[in-house]
Design a protein around this motif. Structure first.
Motif, PDB file in Angstrom:
ATOM      1  N   ARG A 190      37.474  60.674  43.265  1.00 31.25           N
ATOM      2  CA  ARG A 190      37.166  59.249  43.473  1.00 31.25           C
ATOM      3  C   ARG A 190      36.684  58.935  44.884  1.00 31.25           C
ATOM      4  NH1 ARG A 190      37.380  59.967  38.864  1.00 31.25           N
ATOM      5  NH2 ARG A 190      38.910  59.207  37.365  1.00 31.25           N
ATOM      6  N   ARG A 191      36.664  59.937  45.754  1.00 29.87           N
ATOM      7  CA  ARG A 191      36.272  59.692  47.152  1.00 29.87           C
ATOM      8  C   ARG A 191      35.485  60.889  47.668  1.00 29.87           C
ATOM      9  NH1 ARG A 191      42.151  60.152  47.779  1.00 29.87           N
ATOM     10  NH2 ARG A 191      43.149  58.125  47.494  1.00 29.87           N
ATOM     11  N   GLY A 192      34.724  60.622  48.744  1.00 25.48           N
ATOM     12  CA  GLY A 192      34.032  61.721  49.415  1.00 25.48           C
ATOM     13  C   GLY A 192      35.013  62.736  49.955  1.00 25.48           C
ATOM     14  N   THR A 193      36.182  62.275  50.404  1.00 21.03           N
ATOM     15  CA  THR A 193      37.182  63.233  50.911  1.00 21.03           C
ATOM     16  C   THR A 193      37.689  64.123  49.773  1.00 21.03           C
ATOM     17  OG1 THR A 193      38.821  61.461  50.738  1.00 21.03           O
ATOM     18  CG2 THR A 193      37.994  61.951  52.945  1.00 21.03           C
ATOM     19  N   ASP A 194      37.739  63.592  48.535  1.00 16.26           N
ATOM     20  CA  ASP A 194      38.171  64.436  47.408  1.00 16.26           C
ATOM     21  C   ASP A 194      37.162  65.577  47.181  1.00 16.26           C
ATOM     22  OD1 ASP A 194      40.239  62.606  47.097  1.00 16.26           O
ATOM     23  OD2 ASP A 194      39.340  61.583  45.375  1.00 16.26           O
ATOM     24  N   ILE A 195      35.886  65.243  47.274  1.00 13.16           N
ATOM     25  CA  ILE A 195      34.853  66.289  47.096  1.00 13.16           C
ATOM     26  C   ILE A 195      35.022  67.344  48.189  1.00 13.16           C
ATOM     27  CG2 ILE A 195      32.357  66.750  47.052  1.00 13.16           C
ATOM     28  CD1 ILE A 195      31.952  63.836  46.113  1.00 13.16           C
ATOM     29  N   PHE A 196      35.220  66.883  49.412  1.00 13.09           N
ATOM     30  CA  PHE A 196      35.400  67.807  50.548  1.00 13.09           C
ATOM     31  C   PHE A 196      36.613  68.707  50.301  1.00 13.09           C
ATOM     32  CE2 PHE A 196      37.014  69.072  54.673  1.00 13.09           C
ATOM     33  CZ  PHE A 196      35.880  69.358  55.409  1.00 13.09           C
ATOM     34  N   LYS A 197      37.720  68.118  49.851  1.00 15.85           N
ATOM     35  CA  LYS A 197      38.944  68.905  49.642  1.00 15.85           C
ATOM     36  C   LYS A 197      38.737  69.952  48.533  1.00 15.85           C
ATOM     37  CE  LYS A 197      42.070  65.222  51.198  1.00 15.85           C
ATOM     38  NZ  LYS A 197      43.076  64.201  50.826  1.00 15.85           N
ATOM     39  N   VAL A 252      25.274  52.210  38.708  1.00 15.27           N
ATOM     40  CA  VAL A 252      25.554  53.649  38.804  1.00 15.27           C
ATOM     41  C   VAL A 252      25.078  54.184  40.161  1.00 15.27           C
ATOM     42  CG1 VAL A 252      25.269  55.909  37.714  1.00 15.27           C
ATOM     43  CG2 VAL A 252      25.374  53.860  36.288  1.00 15.27           C
ATOM     44  N   GLU A 253      23.952  53.652  40.641  1.00 13.07           N
ATOM     45  CA  GLU A 253      23.493  54.060  41.981  1.00 13.07           C
ATOM     46  C   GLU A 253      24.542  53.713  43.034  1.00 13.07           C
ATOM     47  OE1 GLU A 253      19.595  52.553  43.022  1.00 13.07           O
ATOM     48  OE2 GLU A 253      18.697  53.437  41.240  1.00 13.07           O
ATOM     49  N   LEU A 254      25.170  52.562  42.827  1.00 16.12           N
ATOM     50  CA  LEU A 254      26.223  52.146  43.767  1.00 16.12           C
ATOM     51  C   LEU A 254      27.349  53.192  43.788  1.00 16.12           C
ATOM     52  CD1 LEU A 254      27.457  49.936  45.559  1.00 16.12           C
ATOM     53  CD2 LEU A 254      28.118  48.712  43.473  1.00 16.12           C
ATOM     54  N   ALA A 255      27.767  53.634  42.613  1.00 16.58           N
ATOM     55  CA  ALA A 255      28.824  54.660  42.538  1.00 16.58           C
ATOM     56  C   ALA A 255      28.400  55.918  43.301  1.00 16.58           C
ATOM     57  CB  ALA A 255      29.120  55.001  41.074  1.00 16.58           C
ATOM     58  N   ILE A 256      27.172  56.359  43.071  1.00 14.05           N
ATOM     59  CA  ILE A 256      26.710  57.603  43.712  1.00 14.05           C
ATOM     60  C   ILE A 256      26.620  57.410  45.230  1.00 14.05           C
ATOM     61  CG2 ILE A 256      24.834  59.304  43.882  1.00 14.05           C
ATOM     62  CD1 ILE A 256      23.998  58.407  41.003  1.00 14.05           C
ATOM     63  N   ASN A 257      26.052  56.261  45.642  1.00 18.44           N
ATOM     64  CA  ASN A 257      25.862  56.032  47.084  1.00 18.44           C
ATOM     65  C   ASN A 257      27.193  55.975  47.830  1.00 18.44           C
ATOM     66  OD1 ASN A 257      23.132  55.999  46.731  1.00 18.44           O
ATOM     67  ND2 ASN A 257      22.964  53.773  46.651  1.00 18.44           N
ATOM     68  N   LEU A 258      28.186  55.366  47.186  1.00 21.78           N
ATOM     69  CA  LEU A 258      29.505  55.310  47.822  1.00 21.78           C
ATOM     70  C   LEU A 258      30.025  56.724  48.056  1.00 21.78           C
ATOM     71  CD1 LEU A 258      31.109  52.443  45.707  1.00 21.78           C
ATOM     72  CD2 LEU A 258      30.783  52.400  48.184  1.00 21.78           C
ATOM     73  N   LEU A 259      29.971  57.545  47.007  1.00 18.55           N
ATOM     74  CA  LEU A 259      30.503  58.906  47.129  1.00 18.55           C
ATOM     75  C   LEU A 259      29.687  59.729  48.126  1.00 18.55           C
ATOM     76  CD1 LEU A 259      31.427  59.497  43.392  1.00 18.55           C
ATOM     77  CD2 LEU A 259      33.024  59.427  45.309  1.00 18.55           C
ATOM     78  N   TYR A 260      28.370  59.519  48.116  1.00 15.77           N
ATOM     79  CA  TYR A 260      27.524  60.261  49.049  1.00 15.77           C
ATOM     80  C   TYR A 260      27.841  59.875  50.498  1.00 15.77           C
ATOM     81  CZ  TYR A 260      23.564  61.856  51.719  1.00 15.77           C
ATOM     82  OH  TYR A 260      22.795  62.453  52.693  1.00 15.77           O
ATOM     83  N   ASP A 261      27.885  58.561  50.756  1.00 11.85           N
ATOM     84  CA  ASP A 261      28.167  58.113  52.135  1.00 11.85           C
ATOM     85  C   ASP A 261      29.525  58.626  52.604  1.00 11.85           C
ATOM     86  OD1 ASP A 261      25.794  56.782  52.146  1.00 11.85           O
ATOM     87  OD2 ASP A 261      26.631  54.762  52.177  1.00 11.85           O
ATOM     88  N   GLU A 262      30.508  58.554  51.708  1.00 15.42           N
ATOM     89  CA  GLU A 262      31.855  59.016  52.085  1.00 15.42           C
ATOM     90  C   GLU A 262      31.866  60.518  52.350  1.00 15.42           C
ATOM     91  OE1 GLU A 262      34.113  55.745  49.218  1.00 15.42           O
ATOM     92  OE2 GLU A 262      34.565  57.872  48.996  1.00 15.42           O
ATOM     93  N   PHE A 263      31.163  61.275  51.507  1.00 14.65           N
ATOM     94  CA  PHE A 263      31.149  62.734  51.665  1.00 14.65           C
ATOM     95  C   PHE A 263      30.452  63.130  52.967  1.00 14.65           C
ATOM     96  CE2 PHE A 263      29.091  66.903  50.901  1.00 14.65           C
ATOM     97  CZ  PHE A 263      30.250  67.670  50.866  1.00 14.65           C
ATOM     98  N   LYS A 264      29.317  62.475  53.220  1.00 12.60           N
ATOM     99  CA  LYS A 264      28.561  62.796  54.439  1.00 12.60           C
ATOM    100  C   LYS A 264      29.402  62.453  55.682  1.00 12.60           C
ATOM    101  CE  LYS A 264      24.099  62.094  56.582  1.00 12.60           C
ATOM    102  NZ  LYS A 264      22.936  61.242  56.694  1.00 12.60           N
ATOM    103  N   THR A 265      30.054  61.300  55.627  1.00 12.94           N
ATOM    104  CA  THR A 265      30.914  60.894  56.753  1.00 12.94           C
ATOM    105  C   THR A 265      32.049  61.901  56.936  1.00 12.94           C
ATOM    106  OG1 THR A 265      30.398  58.595  56.284  1.00 12.94           O
ATOM    107  CG2 THR A 265      32.312  58.988  57.667  1.00 12.94           C
TER     108      THR A 265
END
Ligand SMILES: Cc1cc2nc3c(=O)[nH]c(=O)nc-3n(C[C@H](O)[C@H](O)[C@H](O)COP(=O)(O)O)c2cc1C
Ligand SMILES: CCCCCCC(=O)C(=O)O
Length: 409
Positions: free
Chosen positions: A312-319, A366-379
């Motif tokens: 649910r978060r960019g940090t989850d993808i990172f982990k 759906v773009e909003l969902a992707i952009n949120l996860l992308y911005d969080e992951f990049k950050t």
């Protein structure tokens, strides 16, 4: 501020906001069908909370000016290590359904798994040239003809498409279906209590045009044999059948144990998705992140490893990547994006001076969902000091013990 998109539509700043707003836009029985899972929802909840047991250990002064989030999946370069898991019946969340999800995935250049229970024809989901990869999910059914015609159609969208009156071999562009995702964990459907309590049903006349074209699925009798899951399936038989009928890559989705990861490798699968179906099949199985930790030491480097469930978060993808996953997928965020899209109004231009408003814009949600996860992951990558996806490793994580002590992995 260059790396931050501060203002999102409808006050949605993270996937939790998207879930809340999207859920409010859905009928109760559809909302619970999407959001809930099997029995007491133990696994559903743990899929998410498992991520909270890890802490990120950032490095500083790493010169992250050339940070690159890109990676590859299904032989194709994509924007970041995230894509959509196949989820059934997107038109219950938004009238544009899987077409809207697909357009958003294409704009972002991320992969999309299309459910064989999609409510829109696969040919229409990939109606225009797209350069992002798709994977066709296939349930293991007794009805082999239904599966064979599905594979044929998915392959023909992949191999040749007419774009601007020119025949394009989409194998070269990375577009189209590049893999089949075999759903291995559904010899029966799990016991989803919400469906019993709400007497969940789909609208009259609805079809699954990819699996059973022309059949009104609301007219079928319970337990109809032609749609039944194959409860006799085994490793050798399944692999023989699919290798005979497709040239596409074959990924196994719904791997819960080291033993089955070994069998997937032994039987020559092209990839695995560690998944418990988003907590919708057998309740009380471990969180997929915990299973990842068991599988990585024996399978990493021998087969591509993807994971879904609770991301649910960019940090989850990172982990997940730090723990050894090569790629992450999520199901429900696309559904919530579609549902949020019901309240996004877009202005589209008819001529240079006139515009009209479209009320429902599923793609934007759906773009909003992707952009949120992308911005969080990049950050997350930037703040952890990782310049490329391959740099993300277990040295960037600690496990938070119940005592509050952080331990190395
Ligand atoms: C509403 C819904 C429908 C789903 N339909 C399918 C499906 O048709 N085929 C399949 O293999 N998995 C299906 N799944 C499971 C997803 O592919 C995926 O494993 C799960 O959603 C991951 O969990 P997440 O939603 O927490 O990200 C479905 C999941 C949801 C929530
Ligand atoms: C007969 C239609 C069943 C759709 C099931 C889709 C699915 O896997 C899910 O989790 O829901």
């Amino acid at each position: 501020m260059a790396n931050r998109q501060r203002k999102y539509d409808n006050q949605v700043y993270c996937i939790k906001d998207l879930e809340i707003l999207g859920s409010a836009n859905m009928l109760k029985s559809y909302r619970e069908y999407y959001n809930e899972g099997a029995m007491d929802l133990i696994t559903l909840r743990e899929n998410e909370t498992a991520y909270d047991r890890y802490r990120i250990r950032p490095r500083v002064l790493r010169n992250i000016s050339d940070l690159d989030t890109a990676t590859t999946i299904f032989g194709t370069k994509v924007k970041f290590p995230f894509g959509f898991s196949p989820t059934a019946m997107h038109t219950l969340a938004h009238p544009e359904g899987e077409v809207a999800t697909s357009k958003a995935a294409a704009v972002a250049n991320i992969p999309m798994g299309l459910s064989n229970y999609s409510t829109i024809k696969l040919e229409d989901v990939i109606a225009e040239r797209r350069d992002n990869p798709y994977a066709m999910q296939v349930s293991l059914l007794k009805n082999k003809d239904a599966m064979i015609q599905l594979i044929r159609r998915a392959e023909s969208v992949y191999f040749s498409k007419v774009c601007s009156k020119q025949l394009i071999n989409t194998r070269d562009s990375g577009a189209g279906f590049k893999a089949l995702l075999l759903t291995l964990d559904v010899p029966y459907l799990g016991r989803r209590l919400n469906e019993f309590r709400n007497d969940f049903g789909v609208p009259k006349g609805m079809e699954y045009p990819n699996l059973f074209p022309g059949v009104d699925v609301t007219n079928l009798e319970d337990g109809q044999e032609s749609m039944a899951y194959d409860d006799c399936a085994d490793w050798a038989g399944v692999m023989e059948f699919f290798r005979k009928h497709t040239k596409l890559d074959i990924w196994g989705k719904g791997i819960y144990t080291v033993q089955d990861a070994e069998l997937a490798i032994e039987h020559g699968m092209d990839g695995i998705i560690i998944s418990n179906h988003g907590g919708r099949q057998l309740d009380s199985v471990p969180a997929s992140l915990d299973v990842l930790r068991e599988i990585v030491p024996v399978a990493k480097g021998r087969i591509p490893i993807a994971i879904d469930g609770g991301i649910r978060r960019g940090t989850d993808i990172f982990k997940a990547l730090a723990l050894g996953a090569d790629f992450c997928f999520a199901g429900r965020p696309a559904i919530w994006g579609l549902a949020v899209g019901r309240s996004i109004q877009s202005k589209i231009y008819i001529t240079l001076t006139r515009f009209t408003t479209i009320k429902y814009n599923g793609q934007k949600g759906v773009e909003l969902a992707i952009n949120l996860l992308y911005d969080e992951f990049k950050t997350t990558m930037a703040l952890a000091g990782c310049r490329s996806v391959t740099e993300i490793g277990k040295e960037y994580l600690s496990l938070l013990q119940p005592t509050g002590v952080l331990s190395k992995l």
